[in-house]
Motif scaffolding. Sequence first.
Motif, PDB file in Angstrom:
ATOM      1  N   LEU A  79      -3.795   9.116  -2.036  1.00  8.40           N
ATOM      2  CA  LEU A  79      -3.195   7.945  -2.729  1.00  8.40           C
ATOM      3  C   LEU A  79      -4.363   6.861  -2.676  1.00  8.40           C
ATOM      4  CD1 LEU A  79       0.488   8.365  -2.193  1.00  8.40           C
ATOM      5  CD2 LEU A  79      -0.392   7.846  -4.516  1.00  8.40           C
ATOM      6  N   VAL A  80      -4.798   6.515  -1.744  1.00  6.29           N
ATOM      7  CA  VAL A  80      -5.702   5.327  -1.416  1.00  6.29           C
ATOM      8  C   VAL A  80      -7.131   5.676  -1.947  1.00  6.29           C
ATOM      9  CG1 VAL A  80      -6.639   6.115   1.023  1.00  6.29           C
ATOM     10  CG2 VAL A  80      -6.101   3.489   0.213  1.00  6.29           C
TER      11      VAL A  80
ATOM     12  N   VAL B 288      -5.020   3.007   5.057  1.00  6.13           N
ATOM     13  CA  VAL B 288      -3.733   3.407   5.231  1.00  6.13           C
ATOM     14  C   VAL B 288      -3.060   3.001   6.538  1.00  6.13           C
ATOM     15  CG1 VAL B 288      -2.186   5.613   5.389  1.00  6.13           C
ATOM     16  CG2 VAL B 288      -4.181   5.741   3.744  1.00  6.13           C
TER      17      VAL B 288
ATOM     18  N   ALA C 102       6.154  10.716  -2.244  1.00  2.00           N
ATOM     19  CA  ALA C 102       4.369  10.381  -2.006  1.00  2.00           C
ATOM     20  C   ALA C 102       3.741  11.453  -2.663  1.00  2.00           C
ATOM     21  CB  ALA C 102       4.214  10.040  -0.388  1.00  2.00           C
TER      22      ALA C 102
ATOM     23  N   CYS D 159      -0.733  10.203   1.541  1.00  2.05           N
ATOM     24  CA  CYS D 159      -1.559   9.090   1.675  1.00  2.05           C
ATOM     25  C   CYS D 159      -2.736   8.909   1.570  1.00  2.05           C
ATOM     26  CB  CYS D 159      -0.601   8.195   2.849  1.00  2.05           C
ATOM     27  SG  CYS D 159       1.043   7.826   3.075  1.00  2.05           S
TER      28      CYS D 159
ATOM     29  N   CYS E 180       2.916   3.308   5.511  1.00  2.00           N
ATOM     30  CA  CYS E 180       3.956   3.964   5.444  1.00  2.00           C
ATOM     31  C   CYS E 180       4.473   3.738   6.979  1.00  2.00           C
ATOM     32  CB  CYS E 180       3.247   5.542   5.446  1.00  2.00           C
ATOM     33  SG  CYS E 180       4.754   6.697   5.877  1.00  2.00           S
TER      34      CYS E 180
ATOM     35  N   VAL F 128      -2.385   1.538   1.447  1.00  2.00           N
ATOM     36  CA  VAL F 128      -1.093   2.320   1.668  1.00  2.00           C
ATOM     37  C   VAL F 128      -0.339   2.162   2.872  1.00  2.00           C
ATOM     38  CG1 VAL F 128       0.038   4.626   1.484  1.00  2.00           C
ATOM     39  CG2 VAL F 128      -1.936   4.113  -0.061  1.00  2.00           C
TER      40      VAL F 128
ATOM     41  N   LEU G 175       0.506   0.308  -2.070  1.00  2.00           N
ATOM     42  CA  LEU G 175       1.759   1.175  -2.259  1.00  2.00           C
ATOM     43  C   LEU G 175       2.489   1.080  -0.571  1.00  2.00           C
ATOM     44  CD1 LEU G 175       3.205   3.311  -3.559  1.00  2.00           C
ATOM     45  CD2 LEU G 175       1.583   4.991  -2.412  1.00  2.00           C
ATOM     46  N   ASP G 176       3.760   1.001  -0.873  1.00  2.00           N
ATOM     47  CA  ASP G 176       4.575   1.148   0.199  1.00  2.00           C
ATOM     48  C   ASP G 176       5.262   2.187   0.482  1.00  2.00           C
ATOM     49  OD1 ASP G 176       5.906   0.577   2.744  1.00  2.00           O
ATOM     50  OD2 ASP G 176       7.471  -0.984   1.965  1.00  2.00           O
TER      51      ASP G 176
ATOM     52  N   PHE H 194      -4.674   3.343  -5.263  1.00  2.00           N
ATOM     53  CA  PHE H 194      -4.316   2.098  -4.600  1.00  2.00           C
ATOM     54  C   PHE H 194      -5.476   1.841  -3.496  1.00  2.00           C
ATOM     55  CE2 PHE H 194      -0.434   4.249  -5.969  1.00  2.00           C
ATOM     56  CZ  PHE H 194       0.358   3.287  -6.110  1.00  2.00           C
TER      57      PHE H 194
END
Length: 239
Positions: A143-144, A150, A107, A140, A123, A121, A55-56, A118
Motif C-alpha cells: 500500500l505504501v 510504514v 488491508a 502495508c 498499523c 501507512v 492510511l491507518d 499512500f
Amino acid sequence: MTTTANVDPAELAKFSDLAHRWWDKESEFRPLHEINPLRLAWIDSIAPLAGKQVLDVGCGGGILADAMARKGAQVLGIDLATKSLKVAQLHALEAQTPQVSYREISAEALAQEQPAGFDTVTCMEMLEHVPNPDSIVRACAELVRPGGWVFFSTINRNAKAFAFAILGAEYVLRLLPRGTHEYARLIRPSELAQSCRGAGLEIAHTRGLEHNPLTGRYWLSQNTSVNYLVAAQRLPSNV
C-alpha cells in the motif's frame, strides 16, 4: 463490506462491544488516548505528516487517524469492525475533522485496489489481534509508495511482556479489559523484522513504549521488552 480470511470474529466482536466508548478518555481506551501524543509525535518526526496521503490500518474508533489529520495529512482509516467505524465517522463529523475518512475494508483488499497509493501507512496495536500478521505486513508494504514509511506497534512475546501487558495491565491494574491480548499471538521484534524483510520493508527505527503504573506516565525508550514501535521504509526495488 469486503470479506477476508485474515480476521478473527471474536476479536471483532470484542472491540465492537466497546465501540461506543472509543472517545471516552476514562474508558477502557484511556491508554490509547494517553499514548497517542507519543506515537503521533514519533511518526511525524520520521515521516512529516503535513500534506501527505496517509492510511491507518485497523483504525478502530479513529484516535490516531483523527490526530494525524489534524497534523495536516489526508487520512484514510480502515477497519472491519462496523460499530467502531461508525463511531470514528461520527466523531469526525462532531469534531469537524474534514481531512479524515473511513472505510470498512481489509488491508489486503485495499492493497489490490490501491497499490502504492499512500505516502505513509500506520498499523498500530493491531498485528497481535489477527490470525495472520504476515499478511497484514505484506499488505502495508504494497500500500505504501516506494520510499514511503510504514509504522507498526505491537507487544513482545516473553515472560516480562506476559507479566506486564497481560497480567499487570488486564488483571491487576485493569487498564484494559481482561482477554484483550492472547499471549500466543504476541510478536517478537525479530519475528516482525523477518516479516518486514520478506515484504520489502527495511526497518530504520525501533522504540519501546514504557509505563510507570504509579505515576501513570508513558514514554518512549530503547527498551523493546514489552510494548514496542517500528518504523520501516519500503525499498525502492519493491515495486
